[in-house]
Each structure stands twice: as structure tokens, then as C-alpha cells.
Design an enzyme around this catalytic site. Structure first.
Site, short mmCIF file in Angstrom:
data_model
loop_
_atom_site.label_atom_id
_atom_site.label_comp_id
_atom_site.label_asym_id
_atom_site.label_seq_id
_atom_site.Cartn_x
_atom_site.Cartn_y
_atom_site.Cartn_z
N GLU A 1 0.73 -1.17 -0.03
CA GLU A 1 -0.25 0.11 -0.02
C GLU A 1 0.98 1.33 -0.08
O GLU A 1 1.88 1.50 0.77
CB GLU A 1 -0.98 0.16 1.18
CG GLU A 1 -1.89 -1.10 1.50
CD GLU A 1 -2.99 -1.17 0.39
OE1 GLU A 1 -3.06 -0.31 -0.45
OE2 GLU A 1 -3.56 -2.22 0.45
N CYS B 1 -6.56 -1.48 9.11
CA CYS B 1 -5.24 -1.20 8.55
C CYS B 1 -4.84 -0.09 8.06
O CYS B 1 -3.86 0.66 8.34
CB CYS B 1 -5.09 -2.24 7.38
SG CYS B 1 -4.53 -3.92 8.14
N HIS C 1 -0.62 -5.68 3.08
CA HIS C 1 -1.60 -6.71 3.10
C HIS C 1 -1.48 -7.83 2.71
O HIS C 1 -0.69 -8.22 1.74
CB HIS C 1 -2.78 -6.10 2.36
CG HIS C 1 -3.87 -5.26 2.90
ND1 HIS C 1 -4.01 -4.04 2.51
CD2 HIS C 1 -4.33 -5.20 4.03
CE1 HIS C 1 -5.05 -3.28 3.49
NE2 HIS C 1 -5.00 -4.31 4.21
#
Length: 271
Positions: free
Chosen positions: A100, A162, A181
Site C-alpha cells: 500500500e 489497517c 496486506h
């Protein structure tokens, strides 16, 4: 999946660092049907195998609670002052590892395990809408995909715990954080395959961070405006298209045709 090249596993980052540096690795605690959260198990696995001779790996389990996670993240940065922080979370239904790039400040609507959701729907009141990691996650994902690894890039972490933790960490650490992730299905769902890949990914991230400090170059800064709506197709690396989506769960593939901002609830992962 091709086996990891041994040079990743044996990379001695300590030789590049003049002194022992702390790297924080977090995973999440139980939530919903995940009574044993793989992200926390992976964090403990990384503590066991390490990240290099002079890298002190500090692991911490984050509760699936907005208030507690916000407090723990702040304490980790202020007490340990780590070189970098890596946060691991689950991407339910995915069989790939997702790097991410961006943490979002607003739009949090789903309740945590305590039944709580921030009234303001945000991480930091008055904070920027988005914060970027200093690491070029697109470049890291491209490196591993070219080596045959199931690693993809994303700019939408899902607006649940998250994403919330990531934004808080980017805020306190001035961008020196990553959110990864991890899959819940496929071959990478097993610890013996996942943990060595995570080790290699984090070592690559730290190498990029070290190169910035050596050359004096500014860390990676996205050229995209933080106010621009990002297309969900940016889940893929350069030169990739929908044909790269075979390993992605249906809800990720489906959102390629919509914008990845202001979505309600978890999109990439449930954490």
C-alpha cells in the site's frame, strides 16, 4: 511461485547501517472469524528470522480497535523512534501480497471489535486527506513481480483498521512506514512461504530507504495530487493491466472500473 533468491534471505543490511536500528513490525489481533490473525503470526515469524545483523526487530500486536491502535502507534513512534515501521494486515480473499502506498485520513465508517467508530470518521483531525510512504511501493512491487513473485501495488488500503493504523504511523513517522496486506488464500497463505517473502520485501524497502540517506536524494514523493481521485486500476504496476488480476479476489477486480476514493468500508482488506 519461484523460490526466493538466497541473496534476499541473506542480505546483510547491518553492513549498510552504522549502528543498530529499530524496525517496528506490527500485526493485528483477532477479529470476526479470524481467531488467529495471520498478520500477527507473520510479524512474530519476522522477529524469529530477523531483517539483518544490525536491525533490531520490535514486534507489536495491534488490537482491532481504533482508539487502542491510535494510542499504540503513537507510543511506538515516540518511545522507540524507529528507523521504519511495517504494518501487516489481512486482505481477505486475496492470494497475493499487496503493498500500500497511501494512508487515508477520512471516511472510516465500519465499527471495530468494540463496536466503536470514530465520530469524526477520521484518524487525525485537521490532518492531510492522504499521506504517502517515503518508499516507492510501485518500484518495489515491480521488482518482485519481475522475479515471479505474487506482489502487487495499491493506493487504496480500504478504510478500516489497517488503513487507520497506516495513516497514524505515516503521520507520526513522517512517511517512514509501510502497510503490507497479506493473503488469506493460495500458496502465500502458508507461513513457510509468506514470511521469507515478507522478509525479502522489507529488506528491499530498507535498502531503498538507505539509498535515499546515502545519496541525500529526497525520499519518494508521489507526483499525484493528494486531492485527486485515484483510479482503482493503480492496483497494478507499470505496464500491467487487467490480465494481471487472476490472483485477486472478485471484489478487487470489480473495483477496477470505479474510483478508489470515498469507498464505504473495507475494500482491499478487512484490516
Amino acid at each position: 511461485m519461484k523460490s526466493l533468491n538466497c541473496r534476499y534471505r541473506r542480505c546483510n543490511l547491518g553492513s549498510a547501517m552504522n549502528k543498530s536500528e529499530t524496525v517496528v513490525v506490527t500485526g493485528f489481533g483477532p477479529f470476526r472469524q479470524f481467531l488467529t490473525n495471520t498478520s500477527w503470526e507473520a510479524a512474530k515469524g519476522l522477529k524469529l528470522i530477523g531483517l539483518g545483523e544490525n536491525v533490531d526487530v520490535h514486534v507489536r500486536e495491534l488490537p482491532v480497535s481504533y482508539l487502542k491502535t491510535q494510542k499504540v502507534i503513537g507510543e511506538l513512534w515516540h518511545t522507540l523512534n524507529p528507523k521504519f515501521a511495517v504494518h501487516l494486515g489481512l486482505a481477505r480473499g486475496s492470494s497475493v501480497v499487496i503493498l500500500e502506498q497511501t494512508g487515508k485520513n477520512t471516511g472510516y465508517r465500519d465499527r471495530d471489535v468494540c463496536g466503536y467508530c470514530p465520530e469524526t470518521r477520521c484518524c487525525v483531525e485537521g490532518g492531510a486527506q492522504k499521506l504517502e510512504s517515503v518508499i516507492n511501493m510501485r518500484a518495489v512491487s515491480k521488482h518482485f513481480r519481475q522475479a515471479g513473485m505474487n506482489v502487487v501495488y495499491s493506493r487504496d488500503a480500504g478504510r478500516y483498521l489497517c488503513d487507520f493504523a497506516y495513516y497514524c504511523s505515516l503521520y507520526h513517522g513522517q512517511g517512514r512506514a509501510a502497510l503490507i496486506h497479506i493473503p488469506t488464500s493460495g500458496t502465500l497463505a502458508s507461513a513457510d512461504r509468506l514470511v521469507p517473502l515478507l522478509q525479502a520485501l522489507i529488506q528491499k524497502i530498507l535498502e531503498q530507504l538507505e539509498e535515499h540517506s546515502k545519496t541525500g536524494d529526497p525520499p519518494f514523493v508521489s507526483m499525484r495530487s493528494t486531492e485527486v481521485t485515484e483510479p482503482a486500476a493503480l492496483l497494478f504496476g507499470p505496464g500491467e493491466d487487467e490480465s494481471s488480476s487472476a490472483a485477486l479476489p472478485h471484489h478487487l477486480v470489480a473495483r477496477m472500473d470505479i474510483n478508489a476514493v470515498d469507498g464505504e468500508g473495507p475494500q482491499i482488506g478487512d484490516l
